[in-house]
Write an enzyme that holds these catalytic residues in place. Structure first.
Site, PDB file in Angstrom:
ATOM      1  N   HIS A 166       0.880  -1.180   0.000  1.00 52.39           N
ATOM      2  CA  HIS A 166       0.000   0.000   0.000  1.00 52.39           C
ATOM      3  C   HIS A 166       0.910   1.220   0.000  1.00 52.39           C
ATOM      4  O   HIS A 166       1.587   1.488   0.987  1.00 52.39           O
ATOM      5  CB  HIS A 166      -0.885  -0.022   1.248  1.00 52.39           C
ATOM      6  CG  HIS A 166      -1.787   1.166   1.381  1.00 52.39           C
ATOM      7  ND1 HIS A 166      -3.092   1.063   1.808  1.00 52.39           N
ATOM      8  CD2 HIS A 166      -1.595   2.483   1.144  1.00 52.39           C
ATOM      9  CE1 HIS A 166      -3.649   2.267   1.834  1.00 52.39           C
ATOM     10  NE2 HIS A 166      -2.749   3.158   1.437  1.00 52.39           N
ATOM     11  N   ASN A 188      -8.821   5.130   0.700  1.00 54.09           N
ATOM     12  CA  ASN A 188      -7.358   5.305   0.635  1.00 54.09           C
ATOM     13  C   ASN A 188      -6.744   4.314  -0.351  1.00 54.09           C
ATOM     14  O   ASN A 188      -6.955   3.125  -0.165  1.00 54.09           O
ATOM     15  CB  ASN A 188      -6.716   5.046   1.994  1.00 54.09           C
ATOM     16  CG  ASN A 188      -7.185   6.017   3.056  1.00 54.09           C
ATOM     17  OD1 ASN A 188      -7.697   7.086   2.753  1.00 54.09           O
ATOM     18  ND2 ASN A 188      -7.010   5.637   4.303  1.00 54.09           N
ATOM     19  N   ASP A 229     -10.437  -3.978  -3.404  1.00 50.41           N
ATOM     20  CA  ASP A 229     -10.188  -3.314  -2.113  1.00 50.41           C
ATOM     21  C   ASP A 229     -11.504  -3.229  -1.332  1.00 50.41           C
ATOM     22  O   ASP A 229     -11.789  -2.216  -0.680  1.00 50.41           O
ATOM     23  CB  ASP A 229      -9.548  -1.938  -2.291  1.00 50.41           C
ATOM     24  CG  ASP A 229      -8.990  -1.387  -0.983  1.00 50.41           C
ATOM     25  OD1 ASP A 229      -8.957  -2.132   0.022  1.00 50.41           O
ATOM     26  OD2 ASP A 229      -8.582  -0.213  -0.953  1.00 50.41           O
TER      27      ASP A 229
END
Ligand code: DOR
Length: 426
Positions: free
Chosen positions: A178, A277, A304
């Site tokens: 990430h 995010n 995600d």
């Protein structure tokens, strides 16, 4: 136990097959693919007009259990996967406790087994995802973890990241990263730019992602390890991956439907529902993601899937959690934005959601040739419908796509020859 799927369009990117045929499944495996098959004792699914593709493979799912069962459980997350055509998924380790030991990996896999969805928990890179000490990669892998990630908590300590890559390289396993510099993004809610300025909020700058992708590309080059960039969202990040790939670096990346469908403007319309995010970016970034999908720089489409409770999303934008669910909408959104626009072929969209992600992590999935495990999705590529979050199997209702008109609908999901989802008439 036999299942005969008749007159479907079989799209199997791994073998290059794209033809109208029947599929005979016996004892959980593909027995034969050919027109006009006969199997008198088989259960029959008539499927003219439907595409039969490998069950989708989603490398980026938050199942939340243990620790956050009010958001999702392994059972509800897997039901959502089945409803979305996903038969194999990689579960992220940011549970409580984090998936940082073999017992945790095994516990999640045991919970998932009865659902029919093949769940591979990614192991945490660092103990407790604290960014301090590496986990035991070999032990996590032996328990079933196909890769390692501290997703949600970007790794800042470069000595530790380098050591993680060296260890992963020795085991020939990927690290999924990430990419956002934590000091630059803090807990900010939106992209830094026009929208953050309009809202008077500090933003998460694109450079926070790009610097980390650049850093990861250099470390992948130096260590020879395979680094896979999670949920890529900016044009410059895609460019960095493109250039590194051209140099022969072992770097791959994924993106999600939200990044090729929406932009930061969505936050003005939908507030916290569009908080994620990395954040939704600019129209130029969105176009760059589409370009990266078209030229093969982006290797996979994932969700995600990040369920949160409604009461959490009801908080003010700066205080609400980031994330959106995606398992039940990803195929339709990908077909709508990529196939029905003429950008990608149907086979290419299927590949990005099955064969390609499976190959990235070496998963036995994403292909439906004779002898393969019979994991399939049957979908109508044309059907127009409206996304309705109140019909989700997921506990999470946090989608920015509620009410969106899409084309392409999952009709059946089959795992090892068993129907684990069948669309019910509305
Ligand atoms: O938006 C996000 N939500 N991004 C992440 O990386 C983590 C995820 C979560 O766990 O909710």
């Amino acid at each position: 136990m036999q299942l005969l799927i008749q007159e479907c369009r079989v799209v199997d990117p791994a073998s290059g097959l794209d033809q109208t045929a029947d599929i005979l499944i016996r004892d959980g495996r593909i027995a034969e693919i050919a027109p006009g098959l006969a199997a008198p004792s088989a259960r029959v699914i008539r499927a003219p007009g439907l595409v039969a593709a490998p069950g989708l493979v989603d490398l980026h799912v938050h199942l939340r259990e243990p620790g956050f069962e009010e958001k999702e459980t392994v059972a509800t997350g897997c039901a959502a996967a089945a409803r979305g055509g996903v038969t194999t998924l990689v579960a992220m380790p940011n549970t409580r406790p984090a998936t940082d030991c073999p017992e945790m990996v095994r516990a999640v896999m045991e919970k998932a087994a009865p659902t029919g969805v093949h769940v591979f928990p990614a192991g945490a890179v660092t103990v407790g995802q604290k960014g301090e000490a590496l986990t035991d990669f070999a032990a996590l892998h032996a328990a079933g973890a196909p890769a390692f990630t501290d997703d949600g908590v970007p790794i800042q300590n470069l000595a530790l990241l380098r050591q993680a890559l060296q260890t992963a390289k020795a085991l020939d396993l990927p690290v999924l990263d990430h990419c956002e510099d934590r000091d630059m993004v803090k807990n900010y809610a939106v992209n830094e730019g026009a929208v953050s300025r309009q809202l008077g909020l500090p933003g998460r700058p694109a450079i926070a992602e790009e610097l980390q992708v650049m850093r990861d590309a250099m470390l992948a080059e130096e260590t020879g390890a395979h680094v896979h960039i999670c949920h890529i969202s900016t044009g410059r990040a895609v460019d960095i991956v493109r250039q590194a790939k051209a140099r022969g670096v072992r770097i791959t990346c994924e993106t999600c439907p939200q990044y090729f469908t929406l932009t930061e403007e969505e936050v003005l319309r939908q507030g916290t529902m569009a908080r994620v995010n990395p954040p939704l970016r600019t129209p130029a970034d969105r176009q760059a993601i589409l370009d990266g999908l078209a030229d093969g720089t982006i290797d996979a489409i994932v969700t995600d899937h990040a369920p949160h409770c409604q009461w959490e999303k009801d908080r003010p934008l700066p205080d609400a959690p980031s994330g959106m669910v995606g398992l039940e909408t990803s195929l339709a959104l990908a077909l709508t934005a990529l196939y029905h626009t003429g950008l990608l072929s149907l086979a290419r969209v299927v590949a990005l959601m099955s064969a390609s992600p499976a190959a990235l992590l070496g998963l036995q999935a994403g292909r439906i040739a004779p002898g393969d495990r019979a994991d399939l999705v049957l979908f109508d590529p044309e059907e127009a419908w409206t996304i309705d979050r109140d019909r989700f199997a997921s506990k999470g209702r946090n989608t920015p796509f509620h009410g969106f008109s899409v084309r392409g609908r999952v009709k059946y999901t089959i795992s090892e020859g068993n129907v684990i989802y069948q669309e019910q008439e509305e």
